[in-house]
Design an enzyme around this catalytic site. Structure first.
Site, PDB file in Angstrom:
ATOM      1  N   ASP A  37      -4.769  61.010 -35.087  1.00 20.45           N
ATOM      2  CA  ASP A  37      -6.310  60.429 -34.833  1.00 20.45           C
ATOM      3  C   ASP A  37      -6.734  60.720 -33.268  1.00 20.45           C
ATOM      4  O   ASP A  37      -5.729  60.704 -32.532  1.00 20.45           O
ATOM      5  CB  ASP A  37      -6.438  58.883 -35.243  1.00 20.45           C
ATOM      6  CG  ASP A  37      -7.739  58.421 -35.340  1.00 20.45           C
ATOM      7  OD1 ASP A  37      -8.696  59.246 -35.496  1.00 20.45           O
ATOM      8  OD2 ASP A  37      -8.033  57.114 -35.381  1.00 20.45           O
ATOM      9  N   GLY A  40     -11.757  63.739 -32.293  1.00 18.41           N
ATOM     10  CA  GLY A  40     -13.392  63.679 -31.840  1.00 18.41           C
ATOM     11  C   GLY A  40     -13.337  63.154 -30.515  1.00 18.41           C
ATOM     12  O   GLY A  40     -14.001  63.685 -29.702  1.00 18.41           O
ATOM     13  N   ARG A  41     -12.907  62.128 -30.312  1.00 16.04           N
ATOM     14  CA  ARG A  41     -12.844  61.415 -29.032  1.00 16.04           C
ATOM     15  C   ARG A  41     -12.550  62.336 -27.679  1.00 16.04           C
ATOM     16  O   ARG A  41     -12.895  62.308 -26.541  1.00 16.04           O
ATOM     17  CB  ARG A  41     -12.070  60.258 -28.813  1.00 16.04           C
ATOM     18  CG  ARG A  41     -12.775  58.893 -29.427  1.00 16.04           C
ATOM     19  CD  ARG A  41     -11.952  57.814 -29.787  1.00 16.04           C
ATOM     20  NE  ARG A  41     -11.259  58.022 -31.001  1.00 16.04           N
ATOM     21  CZ  ARG A  41     -10.363  57.242 -31.630  1.00 16.04           C
ATOM     22  NH1 ARG A  41      -9.824  56.104 -30.841  1.00 16.04           N
ATOM     23  NH2 ARG A  41      -9.735  57.490 -32.669  1.00 16.04           N
ATOM     24  N   TRP A  42     -11.334  63.199 -28.126  1.00 20.20           N
ATOM     25  CA  TRP A  42     -10.594  64.153 -26.976  1.00 20.20           C
ATOM     26  C   TRP A  42     -11.822  65.144 -26.957  1.00 20.20           C
ATOM     27  O   TRP A  42     -12.048  65.574 -25.695  1.00 20.20           O
ATOM     28  CB  TRP A  42      -9.481  64.763 -27.944  1.00 20.20           C
ATOM     29  CG  TRP A  42      -8.656  65.868 -26.883  1.00 20.20           C
ATOM     30  CD1 TRP A  42      -7.573  65.702 -26.152  1.00 20.20           C
ATOM     31  CD2 TRP A  42      -8.991  67.437 -26.666  1.00 20.20           C
ATOM     32  NE1 TRP A  42      -7.352  66.782 -25.645  1.00 20.20           N
ATOM     33  CE2 TRP A  42      -8.158  67.478 -25.937  1.00 20.20           C
ATOM     34  CE3 TRP A  42     -10.060  68.058 -27.105  1.00 20.20           C
ATOM     35  CZ2 TRP A  42      -8.146  68.928 -25.453  1.00 20.20           C
ATOM     36  CZ3 TRP A  42     -10.063  69.397 -26.831  1.00 20.20           C
ATOM     37  CH2 TRP A  42      -9.153  69.716 -25.901  1.00 20.20           C
ATOM     38  N   SER A  82      -8.110  63.166 -45.548  1.00 28.74           N
ATOM     39  CA  SER A  82      -8.129  62.035 -46.307  1.00 28.74           C
ATOM     40  C   SER A  82      -9.212  62.261 -47.385  1.00 28.74           C
ATOM     41  O   SER A  82     -10.067  63.031 -47.396  1.00 28.74           O
ATOM     42  CB  SER A  82      -8.388  60.754 -45.833  1.00 28.74           C
ATOM     43  OG  SER A  82      -9.657  60.672 -45.315  1.00 28.74           O
ATOM     44  N   ASN A  85     -12.334  61.889 -46.082  1.00 33.96           N
ATOM     45  CA  ASN A  85     -12.987  62.868 -45.181  1.00 33.96           C
ATOM     46  C   ASN A  85     -13.936  63.619 -45.459  1.00 33.96           C
ATOM     47  O   ASN A  85     -14.689  64.457 -44.822  1.00 33.96           O
ATOM     48  CB  ASN A  85     -11.651  63.653 -44.450  1.00 33.96           C
ATOM     49  CG  ASN A  85     -10.744  62.858 -43.538  1.00 33.96           C
ATOM     50  OD1 ASN A  85      -9.824  63.231 -43.171  1.00 33.96           O
ATOM     51  ND2 ASN A  85     -11.385  61.887 -42.803  1.00 33.96           N
ATOM     52  N   TRP A  86     -14.328  63.782 -46.937  1.00 38.48           N
ATOM     53  CA  TRP A  86     -15.281  64.653 -47.424  1.00 38.48           C
ATOM     54  C   TRP A  86     -16.733  64.126 -47.046  1.00 38.48           C
ATOM     55  O   TRP A  86     -17.671  64.883 -47.096  1.00 38.48           O
ATOM     56  CB  TRP A  86     -15.127  64.613 -49.213  1.00 38.48           C
ATOM     57  CG  TRP A  86     -14.091  65.226 -49.734  1.00 38.48           C
ATOM     58  CD1 TRP A  86     -12.989  64.923 -50.325  1.00 38.48           C
ATOM     59  CD2 TRP A  86     -13.685  66.716 -49.583  1.00 38.48           C
ATOM     60  NE1 TRP A  86     -12.067  65.515 -50.800  1.00 38.48           N
ATOM     61  CE2 TRP A  86     -12.215  66.720 -50.286  1.00 38.48           C
ATOM     62  CE3 TRP A  86     -14.306  67.822 -49.187  1.00 38.48           C
ATOM     63  CZ2 TRP A  86     -11.847  68.168 -50.389  1.00 38.48           C
ATOM     64  CZ3 TRP A  86     -13.794  68.937 -49.354  1.00 38.48           C
ATOM     65  CH2 TRP A  86     -12.391  69.290 -49.999  1.00 38.48           C
ATOM     66  N   ARG A 201       0.862  56.079 -35.105  1.00 38.23           N
ATOM     67  CA  ARG A 201      -0.726  56.489 -35.208  1.00 38.23           C
ATOM     68  C   ARG A 201      -1.167  56.738 -33.666  1.00 38.23           C
ATOM     69  O   ARG A 201      -0.840  55.988 -32.601  1.00 38.23           O
ATOM     70  CB  ARG A 201      -1.582  55.384 -35.666  1.00 38.23           C
ATOM     71  CG  ARG A 201      -2.865  55.725 -35.921  1.00 38.23           C
ATOM     72  CD  ARG A 201      -3.661  54.907 -36.579  1.00 38.23           C
ATOM     73  NE  ARG A 201      -5.321  55.205 -36.785  1.00 38.23           N
ATOM     74  CZ  ARG A 201      -5.786  55.009 -37.713  1.00 38.23           C
ATOM     75  NH1 ARG A 201      -5.346  54.374 -38.755  1.00 38.23           N
ATOM     76  NH2 ARG A 201      -7.077  55.579 -37.647  1.00 38.23           N
ATOM     77  N   ARG A 207      -4.933  50.554 -37.631  1.00 40.54           N
ATOM     78  CA  ARG A 207      -5.169  50.449 -39.068  1.00 40.54           C
ATOM     79  C   ARG A 207      -4.319  51.391 -39.787  1.00 40.54           C
ATOM     80  O   ARG A 207      -3.807  52.544 -39.067  1.00 40.54           O
ATOM     81  CB  ARG A 207      -6.562  51.036 -39.289  1.00 40.54           C
ATOM     82  CG  ARG A 207      -7.675  50.364 -38.899  1.00 40.54           C
ATOM     83  CD  ARG A 207      -9.101  50.886 -39.215  1.00 40.54           C
ATOM     84  NE  ARG A 207      -9.505  52.257 -38.590  1.00 40.54           N
ATOM     85  CZ  ARG A 207     -10.202  52.466 -37.577  1.00 40.54           C
ATOM     86  NH1 ARG A 207     -10.320  51.417 -36.854  1.00 40.54           N
ATOM     87  NH2 ARG A 207     -10.248  53.468 -36.871  1.00 40.54           N
ATOM     88  N   SER A 209      -5.221  53.042 -42.553  1.00 37.41           N
ATOM     89  CA  SER A 209      -6.281  54.088 -43.185  1.00 37.41           C
ATOM     90  C   SER A 209      -5.892  54.604 -44.487  1.00 37.41           C
ATOM     91  O   SER A 209      -5.862  55.915 -44.731  1.00 37.41           O
ATOM     92  CB  SER A 209      -6.281  55.286 -42.278  1.00 37.41           C
ATOM     93  OG  SER A 209      -7.175  54.596 -40.967  1.00 37.41           O
TER      94      SER A 209
HETATM   95  C1  FPP Z   1      -8.582  62.557 -36.868  1.00 42.35           C
HETATM   96  O1  FPP Z   1      -9.438  62.791 -35.800  1.00 42.35           O
HETATM   97  C2  FPP Z   1      -7.988  63.913 -37.357  1.00 42.35           C
HETATM   98  C3  FPP Z   1      -8.521  64.472 -38.694  1.00 42.35           C
HETATM   99  C4  FPP Z   1      -9.074  63.746 -39.434  1.00 42.35           C
HETATM  100  C5  FPP Z   1      -8.036  65.938 -39.121  1.00 42.35           C
HETATM  101  C6  FPP Z   1      -6.737  66.144 -38.400  1.00 42.35           C
HETATM  102  C7  FPP Z   1      -6.501  67.633 -38.346  1.00 42.35           C
HETATM  103  C8  FPP Z   1      -5.791  68.642 -37.678  1.00 42.35           C
HETATM  104  C9  FPP Z   1      -5.265  68.216 -36.471  1.00 42.35           C
HETATM  105  C10 FPP Z   1      -6.110  70.041 -37.823  1.00 42.35           C
HETATM  106  C11 FPP Z   1      -5.262  70.517 -39.140  1.00 42.35           C
HETATM  107  C12 FPP Z   1      -3.873  70.171 -39.314  1.00 42.35           C
HETATM  108  C13 FPP Z   1      -2.914  70.777 -39.746  1.00 42.35           C
HETATM  109  C14 FPP Z   1      -1.592  69.922 -40.401  1.00 42.35           C
HETATM  110  C15 FPP Z   1      -2.978  72.171 -39.554  1.00 42.35           C
HETATM  111  P1  FPP Z   1     -10.903  62.261 -35.685  1.00 42.35           P
HETATM  112  O2  FPP Z   1     -12.023  63.474 -36.211  1.00 42.35           O
HETATM  113  O3  FPP Z   1     -11.028  61.184 -36.613  1.00 42.35           O
HETATM  114  O4  FPP Z   1     -10.840  61.509 -34.474  1.00 42.35           O
HETATM  115  P2  FPP Z   1     -11.944  60.413 -33.733  1.00 42.35           P
HETATM  116  O5  FPP Z   1     -11.403  59.111 -34.559  1.00 42.35           O
HETATM  117  O6  FPP Z   1     -11.835  60.567 -32.338  1.00 42.35           O
HETATM  118  O7  FPP Z   1     -13.347  60.677 -34.098  1.00 42.35           O
END
Ligand code: FPP
Length: 263
Positions: A37, A40-42, A82, A85-86, A201, A207, A209
């Protein structure tokens, strides 16, 4: 693998060497599950589009998979996408799927070199045919490997998995009186695998999730503030060391501390 295989991969004098030396290889978690997780924040911290966080997250995946294999873990499960995520913008979903495809192509040799067996858990049949082909090819090419099992949870939901398992149990013709926890676990996507001992996590969220809901019943939970794209060998080793300091109770009582001088 072993301490030696881990150490030969860490440059001498690197701070991770001290971490690797503290690991008790007799008490490794059999299975580590990770909720990746904070992508997005990164990206937001760097004024970049969200997808750049996912792209950078691939380096963390690579480092984590190799560290886990060299440690000698039995199973590593990463939560890549997940069933929820769609709901993200189609463009972001598209990038995630393309990254996955590219990862599988570019990392296949590393998976083979590290004797890693690759598998997917989730509703794979709902993914696009090209992704299914790519996943199937990686699974087949690594099927005879004997080292760590690497599960990617894709189009995965813990509740969906339990519903799917219930459907499979019914379809198998098993009678209600024959069903118990052990048999039911045999209908899950993770049939035959040990449950996660450690759930990691990233990004500080507290969470679960909808992740491996059945399997994490007794897992130790370790949350790190590190955002997923920054997660490296060091962080995985820190998680394992934190786990090894915990006392696991499985619903029992904490053993009384030894009394000094007692017989
Ligand atoms: C959560 O960060 C991350 C994901 C929903 C996707 C994770 C996928 C990858 C690292 C790339 C593909 C994976 C593999 C195994 C090759 P977020 O976008 O929810 O972050 P945020 O909470 O900061 O917005």
């Amino acid at each position: 693998m072993s301490r030696e295989q881990l150490l030969e991969w860490i440059p001498a004098g690197h701070p991770d060497e001290a971490l690797a030396r503290q690991v008790d290889f007799e008490r490794l978690p059999a299975h580590i599950a990770v909720i990746m997780d904070g992508n997005g924040r990164w990206a937001a911290k760097r004024h970049l589009p969200r997808v750049e966080g996912h792209r950078a997250g691939i380096d963390a995946v690579r480092d984590t998979v190799e560290t886990a294999a060299r440690l000698g873990l039995g199973v590593l499960t990463l939560y890549a996408f997940s069933v929820e995520n769609w709901k993200r913008p189609a463009s972001e979903v598209g990038v995630l799927m393309r990254l996955l495809k590219r990862y599988l192509r570019s990392e296949l040799n590393t998976l083979l070199a590290n004797d890693i067996r690759f598998q997917v858990i989730g509703r794979i049949e709902e993914l696009s045919p090209d992704i299914q082909d790519e996943l199937g090819a990686a699974r087949e090419r690594t099927a005879d490997n004997k080292g760590m099992l690497f599960n990617i949870a894709l189009n995965y939901g813990g509740r969906a998995e339990i519903v799917d398992a219930a459907k499979r149990a019914i379809a198998s013709g098993i009678r209600p009186e024959q069903l118990d926890e052990e048999r039911f676990a045999g209908f899950l996507y993770t049939a035959g695998q040990p449950d996660p001992d450690l759930l990691i996590r990233t990004s500080g969220e507290l969470r679960v999730s909808n992740y491996l809901l059945w399997q994490i019943a007794y897992a130790e939970i370790y949350v790190t503030e590190t955002l997923w794209p920054d997660f490296r060998r060091q962080h995985l080793l820190e998680g394992v060391l934190a786990y090894q300091k915990r006392e696991r109770r499985y619903g029992g009582i904490t053993p009384a501390p030894a009394v000094i001088g007692a017989q």
